[in-house]
Design a protein around this motif. Sequence first.
Motif, mmCIF file in Angstrom:
data_model
loop_
_atom_site.group_PDB
_atom_site.id
_atom_site.type_symbol
_atom_site.label_atom_id
_atom_site.label_comp_id
_atom_site.label_asym_id
_atom_site.label_seq_id
_atom_site.Cartn_x
_atom_site.Cartn_y
_atom_site.Cartn_z
ATOM 1 N N THR A 52 0.842 -1.201 0.000
ATOM 2 C CA THR A 52 0.000 0.000 0.000
ATOM 3 C C THR A 52 0.878 1.251 0.000
ATOM 4 O OG1 THR A 52 -1.828 -1.103 1.097
ATOM 5 C CG2 THR A 52 -1.690 1.275 1.406
ATOM 6 N N SER A 98 2.164 5.147 -2.104
ATOM 7 C CA SER A 98 2.511 5.702 -3.418
ATOM 8 C C SER A 98 3.575 4.865 -4.128
ATOM 9 C CB SER A 98 2.969 7.145 -3.256
ATOM 10 O OG SER A 98 4.030 7.221 -2.328
ATOM 11 N N THR A 99 4.514 4.293 -3.384
ATOM 12 C CA THR A 99 5.567 3.479 -4.025
ATOM 13 C C THR A 99 4.989 2.137 -4.479
ATOM 14 O OG1 THR A 99 6.977 4.447 -2.320
ATOM 15 C CG2 THR A 99 7.986 2.841 -3.788
ATOM 16 N N ASP A 155 7.979 3.605 5.324
ATOM 17 C CA ASP A 155 8.189 5.004 5.704
ATOM 18 C C ASP A 155 9.644 5.241 6.069
ATOM 19 O OD1 ASP A 155 5.399 5.850 5.484
ATOM 20 O OD2 ASP A 155 5.117 4.325 7.027
ATOM 21 N N GLU A 210 -0.946 -5.162 6.090
ATOM 22 C CA GLU A 210 0.391 -5.340 5.510
ATOM 23 C C GLU A 210 1.166 -6.393 6.296
ATOM 24 O OE1 GLU A 210 1.223 -0.937 3.554
ATOM 25 O OE2 GLU A 210 1.870 -1.295 5.608
ATOM 26 N N LYS A 255 14.131 7.434 2.226
ATOM 27 C CA LYS A 255 13.563 6.539 3.271
ATOM 28 C C LYS A 255 14.642 5.727 3.983
ATOM 29 C CE LYS A 255 9.138 7.240 2.083
ATOM 30 N NZ LYS A 255 8.412 6.327 1.246
HETATM 31 O O1 LIG Z 1 0.337 2.248 5.615
HETATM 32 C C1 LIG Z 1 1.030 2.482 4.620
HETATM 33 C C2 LIG Z 1 2.212 1.744 4.237
HETATM 34 O O2 LIG Z 1 2.956 1.179 5.266
HETATM 35 C C3 LIG Z 1 3.081 2.393 3.166
HETATM 36 O O3 LIG Z 1 3.752 1.344 2.526
HETATM 37 C C4 LIG Z 1 4.089 3.391 3.696
HETATM 38 O O4 LIG Z 1 3.413 4.408 4.415
HETATM 39 C C5 LIG Z 1 4.925 4.013 2.572
HETATM 40 O O5 LIG Z 1 4.101 4.745 1.724
HETATM 41 P P1 LIG Z 1 4.682 5.593 0.514
HETATM 42 O O6 LIG Z 1 5.248 4.630 -0.465
HETATM 43 O O7 LIG Z 1 3.488 6.340 -0.025
HETATM 44 O O8 LIG Z 1 5.710 6.528 1.073
#
Ligand SMILES: O=C[C@H](O)[C@H](O)[C@H](O)COP(=O)(O)O
Length: 226
Positions: free
Chosen positions: A28, A30-31, A83, A102, A120
Amino acid sequence: MSADAQKKASGEAAALLVEPGMVVGLGTGSTAAWFVKALAARKLDVRGVPTSEATASLARELGIPLATLDDVMSIDLTVDGADEIGPGLSLIKGGGAALLREKLVWEASKRCVVIADAAKHVKVLGKFPLPIEVVRFGHPHTGRRLADIAAEFDLPPPRLRMADRGIVVTDGGNVIYDMASGAITEPAALASALKAVTGVVDHGLFLDLADEALVGTDEGVVKLLP
Ligand SMILES: O=C[C@H](O)[C@H](O)[C@H](O)COP(=O)(O)O
């Protein structure tokens, strides 16, 4: 290269790891969305197990056949964002409130690959506040117990996550407390203390779960091992 371009590159690199016939955990955020798009573009005969309603809806739109965790005995490969990626591929996850599904999907997976942009990757976890998923019933009481734990670790009290429309509620119907720290020096001890609280469903520390990381950098996608 922008952070988004790095996320896209890491998602595309991870999509190349998928083989026909696999059951694939779909992360889940954006990545992970870049991974889902790149996977759909490969048009392989696979089944996806989504880690959130948002990912399920994206995968459905893109034509990836879906299964639930209840439908499958195990998952061949899960690809998901993070994150923060710290030492030994310890992770903070849950910024998008999807940490519980997850973690359930990761734990059912034979191989877990984390994808991310370069920012990150950190030396010490904790700049990103640690999300803690808490059952809604009596959550202010659980929140106070979390504040006691935070104090034991010299951290400020965690805050209930709010959005414009009120309290954030997860796909599982729970709420999130975010524990800001600056630096989590003892992640395993903190993880155990949090899990011992009645009312805590789970937390966003993913320790000893990631098998590899594919991090998008200006020099290309770099593979990291624990
Ligand atoms: O609950 C969300 C997930 O752990 C995401 O994988 C995490 O927050 C990273 O999200 P993004 O790729 O949008 O930075």
